[in-house]
Scaffold this motif. Structure first.
Motif, PDB file in Angstrom:
ATOM      1  N   HIS A   1       0.834  -1.211   0.000  1.00  0.00           N
ATOM      2  CA  HIS A   1       0.000   0.000   0.000  1.00  0.00           C
ATOM      3  C   HIS A   1       0.866   1.256   0.000  1.00  0.00           C
TER       4      HIS A   1
ATOM      5  N   ASP B   1       2.047   1.716  -3.485  1.00  0.00           N
ATOM      6  CA  ASP B   1       0.936   2.198  -4.312  1.00  0.00           C
ATOM      7  C   ASP B   1       0.722   3.689  -4.118  1.00  0.00           C
TER       8      ASP B   1
ATOM      9  N   ARG C   1       0.995   6.726  -6.761  1.00  0.00           N
ATOM     10  CA  ARG C   1      -0.134   7.647  -6.993  1.00  0.00           C
ATOM     11  C   ARG C   1       0.326   9.100  -6.897  1.00  0.00           C
TER      12      ARG C   1
ATOM     13  N   SER D   1      -3.814  -2.688  -8.131  1.00  0.00           N
ATOM     14  CA  SER D   1      -2.441  -2.532  -7.653  1.00  0.00           C
ATOM     15  C   SER D   1      -1.501  -3.479  -8.386  1.00  0.00           C
TER      16      SER D   1
ATOM     17  N   ASN E   1       1.402  -4.096  -7.074  1.00  0.00           N
ATOM     18  CA  ASN E   1       2.287  -4.585  -6.017  1.00  0.00           C
ATOM     19  C   ASN E   1       1.700  -5.731  -5.203  1.00  0.00           C
TER      20      ASN E   1
END
Length: 323
Positions: free
Chosen positions: A38, A41, A45, A66, A68
Motif C-alpha cells: 500500500h 501504491d 499515486r 495494484s 504490487n
C-alpha cells in the motif's frame, strides 16, 4: 535438517514464504507485506498526481488494480525488495551484465531468490551447505556445491528470474549448527501432495486382510501394478537425462559464448569436493550430438539387460514338475 526453518505453501503466499525461509524465521506476515504494498501504491499515486489530477493518465491509473499485490496473496519484486531493505539487504539480478562481469562463483554467495510468474522461492547457504527452501516441497532439499551452478542454469532455462541477496543475513540456529557439522540427505523431499496422489493411484489392501495375507490382484490391477513399476523405471532414466540436459545447458553458458552458435558450445565438468572448478574443452555440435547419442544408447542397453535378467529370474523361480 530439523533446525532449518521451512515455511510450506499456504494459498498464494509464496512471497511471504520466500522471505521467511530466507531470513529463517516468521519475520513477515501478509498484513506487514500488504502495508509495504500500500505504501508503494501511494508513492506511485503521488508521482502520477504530479502531472495533474485531472489528466486522463491519472484517472486511468486510479482505475487500475495494484501492481504490487492482489487478493490471492501475490506480492511484487518491489515489495520483496523493500521488505529486505528493512534488514539492510539488497537484491541484484543474477544474469545482469554488471553482475556477470564480476565472475563470482555461485557457491561464494549467501542466498538467491527465484521467481517464475507468480511463484517465489529461496535457495540459501546454511553453514557450508546449500539448500533449496521452496515452499512447494515437503522439506529442505540439499544441493551440493558442484550441482548448484547446474541447478541455477536449469532454472534460467525454464524461465526463472534469479536474484542474488547482498548484505548480512540475520543469525539463525540452523546456520550456527551447520557451521560445525554437515548433513546428508538420502532421499529428496517430494512436492506437497505428491504422496497423497501416489497413494490414490496405487491399489490398497482392504482393512479386512489378515497379517501376512496378500489380496489377490485381478487382471486390471496386475496391469496397473506393472505400469506403475515401469513408470518408476522410466522416471529414473528421465532423471539422468534431465541431468545431462542441465549439464549441456550449463556448458552453453560457461564460456560466455552465444549458445545459439553451433560452434560455440563449451562442456564443463565440475570437480568433486568443496570447490566447483571446471575443466573446459571445446566441442563441435557434431561431437556433442555423438556424445548424447552414446549416452542414450547406454541407457537403452542397460534397460534391455535389466529386462533380460528379470525374465531369467522369473523363469528360474518357477515350480519344478514332480519326479
Amino acid at each position: 535438517m530439523e533446525s532449518i526453518f521451512h515455511e510450506k505453501q499456504e494459498g498464494s503466499l509464496c512471497a511471504q514464504h520466500c522471505l521467511n525461509n530466507l531470513l529463517q524465521g516468521e519475520y513477515f506476515s501478509p498484513v506487514e507485506l500488504s502495508a509495504i504494498a500500500h505504501q508503494l501504491d501511494e508513492e506511485e499515486r503521488m508521482r502520477m498526481a504530479e502531472g495533474g489530477v485531472q489528466t486522463e493518465e491519472y484517472r486511468t491509473f486510479l482505475q487500475q488494480p495494484s501492481g504490487n499485490m492482489d487478493d490471492s496473496g501475490f506480492f511484487s519484486i518491489q515489495v520483496i525488495s523493500n521488505a529486505l531493505g528493512v534488514w539492510g539487504l539488497e537484491i541484484v539480478l543474477f544474469n545482469s551484465r554488471e553482475y556477470q562481469q564480476l565472475q563470482i562463483d555461485p557457491i561464494h554467495e549467501k542466498a538467491f531468490i527465484c521467481n517464475y510468474k507468480e511463484h517465489w522461492f529461496t535457495v540459501r547457504k546454511l553453514g557450508q551447505q546449500w539448500f533449496n527452501l521452496n515452499s512447494l516441497l515437503t522439506g529442505p532439499e540439499l544441493i551440493s556445491d558442484t550441482y548448484l551452478a547446474l541447478f541455477l542454469a536449469q532454472l534460467q532455462q525454464e524461465g526463472y528470474s534469479i536474484f542474488v541477496i547482498r548484505g548480512n543475513l540475520p543469525d539463525c540456529e540452523a546456520d550456527q549448527i551447520l557451521r560445525i557439522m554437515r548433513v546428508d540427505q538420502q532421499q529428496r523431499p517430494k512436492l506437497i501432495g505428491e504422496d497423497e496422489a501416489q497413494r490414490l493411484a496405487v491399489p490398497q489392501v482392504t482393512d479386512t486382510a489378515l497379517p501376512g495375507d496378500e489380496a489377490p490382484l485381478d487382471e486390471d490391477e496386475e496391469e496397473l501394478r506393472k505400469a506403475l513399476a515401469l513408470s518408476r523405471e522410466h522416471m529414473e532414466v528421465e532423471d539422468e537425462e534431465a541431468d545431462l540436459r542441465r549439464a549441456i545447458q550449463l556448458s552453453m553458458q560457461a564460456g560466455g559464448a552465444d549458445p545459439r552458435s553451433p560452434g560455440a558450445v563449451v562442456a564443463a565438468s565440475s570437480s568433486q569436493g568443496s570447490g566447483s572448478a571446471a575443466v573446459k574443452e571445446t566441442l563441435s555440435a557434431e561431437e556433442l550430438r555423438r556424445r548424447r547419442q552414446a549416452y542414450f544408447d547406454r541407457q537403452t542397453q542397460n534397460a534391455l539387460a535389466h529386462a533380460s535378467n528379470t525374465a531369467g529370474e522369473e523363469k528360474d523361480s518357477g515350480t519344478k514338475p514332480n519326479q
